[in-house]
Write a protein that holds these residues in place. Structure first.
Motif, short mmCIF file in Angstrom:
data_model
loop_
_atom_site.label_atom_id
_atom_site.label_comp_id
_atom_site.label_asym_id
_atom_site.label_seq_id
_atom_site.Cartn_x
_atom_site.Cartn_y
_atom_site.Cartn_z
N ALA A 422 10.86 15.73 -22.60
CA ALA A 422 10.89 14.83 -23.39
C ALA A 422 9.55 14.37 -23.49
O ALA A 422 9.00 13.80 -22.30
N ILE A 423 8.94 14.19 -24.67
CA ILE A 423 7.65 13.73 -24.79
C ILE A 423 7.92 12.26 -25.86
O ILE A 423 8.31 12.39 -26.83
N VAL A 424 7.64 11.17 -25.33
CA VAL A 424 7.96 9.98 -25.98
C VAL A 424 6.76 8.91 -25.76
O VAL A 424 5.91 9.03 -24.89
N LEU A 425 6.70 7.68 -26.60
CA LEU A 425 5.96 6.76 -26.48
C LEU A 425 6.08 6.16 -24.90
O LEU A 425 6.96 5.69 -24.61
N LYS A 426 5.04 6.19 -24.24
CA LYS A 426 4.83 5.73 -22.92
C LYS A 426 5.31 4.14 -22.56
O LYS A 426 5.87 3.92 -21.62
N ASP A 427 5.37 3.18 -23.67
CA ASP A 427 5.75 2.03 -23.58
C ASP A 427 6.99 1.81 -24.04
O ASP A 427 7.36 0.63 -24.55
N SER A 428 7.61 2.66 -24.59
CA SER A 428 8.77 2.55 -25.66
C SER A 428 10.13 2.27 -24.57
O SER A 428 10.01 2.67 -23.29
N ALA A 429 11.15 1.81 -25.15
CA ALA A 429 12.48 1.33 -24.71
C ALA A 429 12.97 2.80 -23.87
O ALA A 429 13.47 2.77 -22.87
N LEU A 430 12.84 3.86 -24.55
CA LEU A 430 13.66 5.37 -24.08
C LEU A 430 12.71 5.84 -22.90
O LEU A 430 13.23 6.16 -22.04
N LEU A 433 14.06 3.68 -19.86
CA LEU A 433 15.38 4.47 -19.63
C LEU A 433 15.22 5.60 -18.82
O LEU A 433 15.80 5.88 -17.90
N LEU A 434 14.26 6.36 -19.30
CA LEU A 434 14.00 7.92 -18.54
C LEU A 434 13.39 7.33 -17.08
O LEU A 434 13.83 8.19 -16.05
N ARG A 435 12.66 6.38 -16.93
CA ARG A 435 12.11 6.35 -15.64
C ARG A 435 13.19 5.75 -14.88
O ARG A 435 13.32 6.10 -13.52
N GLU A 436 14.14 4.97 -15.35
CA GLU A 436 15.08 4.31 -14.50
C GLU A 436 16.31 5.37 -14.16
O GLU A 436 17.06 5.42 -13.20
N SER A 437 16.27 6.43 -15.00
CA SER A 437 17.21 7.48 -14.53
C SER A 437 16.54 8.51 -13.89
O SER A 437 16.39 9.99 -14.22
N ASP A 438 16.01 8.38 -12.72
CA ASP A 438 15.17 9.11 -11.95
C ASP A 438 15.79 10.26 -11.20
O ASP A 438 15.25 11.30 -10.70
N GLU A 439 17.17 9.98 -11.19
CA GLU A 439 17.91 11.20 -10.57
C GLU A 439 18.23 12.27 -11.68
O GLU A 439 18.47 13.30 -11.01
N VAL A 440 17.94 12.16 -12.81
CA VAL A 440 17.91 13.08 -13.83
C VAL A 440 16.70 13.60 -14.58
O VAL A 440 16.51 14.44 -14.69
N TRP A 441 15.79 12.57 -14.70
CA TRP A 441 14.72 12.91 -15.34
C TRP A 441 13.35 12.48 -14.41
O TRP A 441 13.54 11.34 -13.64
N ARG A 442 12.37 12.89 -14.35
CA ARG A 442 11.22 12.73 -13.56
C ARG A 442 9.94 12.57 -14.58
O ARG A 442 9.69 13.73 -15.29
N LEU A 443 9.15 11.55 -14.27
CA LEU A 443 7.88 11.43 -15.16
C LEU A 443 6.82 12.67 -14.58
O LEU A 443 6.29 12.40 -13.29
N GLU A 444 6.23 13.30 -15.45
CA GLU A 444 5.31 14.27 -15.06
C GLU A 444 3.78 14.12 -15.47
O GLU A 444 2.73 14.71 -14.93
N PHE A 445 3.70 13.60 -16.53
CA PHE A 445 2.48 13.32 -17.30
C PHE A 445 2.41 11.95 -18.28
O PHE A 445 3.22 11.61 -18.89
N THR A 446 1.28 11.41 -18.10
CA THR A 446 1.06 10.34 -19.03
C THR A 446 -0.13 10.03 -19.59
O THR A 446 -1.23 10.63 -18.84
N GLY A 447 -0.31 10.30 -20.88
CA GLY A 447 -1.44 10.21 -21.67
C GLY A 447 -1.77 8.87 -22.22
O GLY A 447 -1.41 7.88 -21.88
N GLU A 448 -2.67 8.87 -23.32
CA GLU A 448 -3.00 7.50 -23.87
C GLU A 448 -1.96 6.99 -24.33
O GLU A 448 -1.83 5.52 -24.30
N ARG A 449 -1.23 7.55 -25.15
CA ARG A 449 0.08 7.12 -25.75
C ARG A 449 1.46 7.52 -25.11
O ARG A 449 2.29 7.02 -25.49
N GLU A 450 1.22 8.82 -24.70
CA GLU A 450 2.54 9.57 -24.48
C GLU A 450 2.95 9.55 -23.06
O GLU A 450 2.12 9.39 -22.19
#
Length: 485
Positions: A422-430, A433-450
């Motif tokens: 998933a590529i989403v706005l890094k400051d969005s509500a989604l 939620l993805l950060r909090e669901s760390d058992e299912v999703w892991r953050l691998e990259f952060t850009g200027e907006r994404e």
């Protein structure tokens, strides 16, 4: 505005569609760009515009496309201006209406097929009013309709114009016994309808716009398709225009049903959808001129020499303004080889490149506004959604909204579509939620907006194209990475 405007969100998938048509020598019949609607029949109703965008881009870069589409918008205004003057009003009023229409065009000076509709709509208006004054050029309209029907779905507005003209003229003949050439008008209308069959989708294209009127359509979820919000400052000119109609009245011309019918219908359309505002602008200036026909304003006190000085002063001011814009805000300039990625709208360039290098076979969930850009950047990798809201339909659009809105079923929807990146706005509500669901999703990259999240256990590629398993410290060479862990 065209030279420093934003890069339209849909430009990217229009460009990719044009490239697809050019390289395959065929017009797509099913969707090649998404996995959510893979194999679904697709009516590529803007195929000729998209091919033109790609060819112009290949020849002259994005700057050439800006020139072409800005010229199309200016053509609409210039033809409208000449139609205004044909009513015998003063040139001063004509110039004022020209610039007022340009103001109503604000926000639409981008590289998008809709600009061709504005230009052709203005030509249709001019031909119909010329016919009313005895200059029969109706024969031009069916050939132009062939072109219009292949450029943009807005050809339906051309049919509407001719249809309104036929209805109004028939009413005038029956109600007021006016001598009207009904035969030529109805032959023209029939010719325009038949012209829409000279497309890759004969018959189907003519019925396609009816889908926009169905309740619960995907377009109802897009801001441009909604009614104007008059709390927004940029909607003030539209409000003033509509109030002007109300103040002066549309029924001043004796035995003329066409002018009031035009004003009423396109006021309704402008109030129904923001994207109809430029069409209303063209109707507005012509209707105002028609209501002032023969009332030429006196331009006393302005000598030819003073008029020349005023014109030169205006040109100097415009040149100075453009120079200041380019010197102070060069990052917004669209006079470049490729479209601006860092202007008013910023695109997730780094995140897209990361996905292309590491997860080229992933099922990708993406922000709606980024879909077209990701198609251009990642194809043949497919996206979840893009700007073709009429194509995706209400079900997929609703699922997308539930996910980005963080509705309780957001995870099950991602599971249903098999999304693993998933590529989403890094400051969005989604993103939260993805950060909090760390058992299912892991953050691998952060850009200027994404931010790019990957489903846990999902394999990735290293820089050499080898599949790697996170946390195992090993890799193996493979022509393709599996989706499971």
């Amino acid at each position: 505005m065209g030279l420093v405007g934003y890069t339209d969100l849909d430009y990217w998938w229009h460009l990719s569609t044009g490239q697809y048509i050019f390289e395959t020598q065929s017009i797509p019949q099913t969707d090649p760009f998404s996995f959510t609607a893979a194999g679904k029949d697709w009516v590529a109703h803007e195929w000729l515009s998209e091919l033109a965008i790609y060819v112009v881009q290949a020849i002259g870069g994005y700057a050439a496309n800006v020139a072409v589409f800005t010229a199309a918008g200016l053509t609409a205004l210039v033809v409208g201006y000449r139609t205004v003057l044909s009513f015998g009003v003063s040139r001063r009023l004509g110039v004022g209406l020209f610039f007022w229409a340009g103001l109503l065009f604000a926000g639409f000076w981008t590289v998008r097929p809709q600009l061709f509709t504005f230009a052709l709509f203005s030509v249709f208006l001019a031909v119909l009013f010329a016919h009313r004054r005895g200059k029969n050029r109706l024969w031009l309209l069916p050939p132009l309709m062939v072109l219009w029907a292949n450029l943009h779905l807005g050809f339906t507005y051309g049919l509407a114009l001719v249809g309104l003209y036929a209805v109004a003229t028939t009413f005038e003949r029956v109600r007021w016994s006016e001598a009207r050439d009904l035969k030529a008008i109805y032959l023209t209308l029939a010719g325009c309808v038949l012209a829409t069959f000279l497309t890759p989708y004969p018959g189907e294209l003519l019925l396609y716009p009816l889908g926009y009127f169905e309740s619960g359509t995907a377009t109802s979820q897009i801001a441009e398709w909604r009614s104007p919000d008059f709390h927004q400052p940029f909607m003030i000119p539209l409000a003033i225009s509509i109030l002007t109609f109300a103040a002066i009245g549309l029924f001043k011309r004796p035995h003329d049903a066409f002018v009031p019918l035009l004003g009423l219908v396109f006021t309704f359309l402008a109030l129904s959808s923001v994207r109809n505002q430029p069409l209303f602008a063209l109707v507005f200036i012509v209707v105002i001129a028609a209501l002032r026909e023969g009332e030429s304003l006196r331009e006393a006190g302005v000598t030819p020499l003073r008029r020349m000085r005023l014109h030169l002063a205006g040109l100097v001011l415009v040149a100075a303004a453009l120079t200041i814009v380019f010197l102070m805000r060069p990052q917004y300039s669209q006079l470049r080889e490729t479209a601006n990625l860092d202007g008013l709208i910023k695109y997730p360039v780094a995140g897209a490149d990361f996905i292309r290098e590491r997860y080229p076979d992933a099922r990708l969930f993406n922000e709606y506004a980024w879909g077209g850009f990701l198609i251009h950047r990642l194809y043949p990798q497919k996206v979840f959604i893009d700007g073709r809201n009429d194509f995706y339909g209400p079900t997929i659009m609703s699922d997308y909204r539930k996910v980005v809105g963080g509705r309780p079923e957001w995870q099950s929807i991602l599971d249903k579509y098999g999304v693993d990146v998933a590529i989403v706005l890094k400051d969005s509500a989604l993103a939260q939620l993805l950060r909090e669901s760390d058992e299912v999703w892991r953050l691998e990259f952060t850009g200027e907006r994404e931010a790019v999240f990957v489903r846990s256990g999902r394999s990735l590629r290293d820089d050499a194209g080898r599949c790697m398993w996170p946390g195992e410290g090993s890799s193996f060479v493979s022509s393709g990475c599996p989706n499971g862990g």
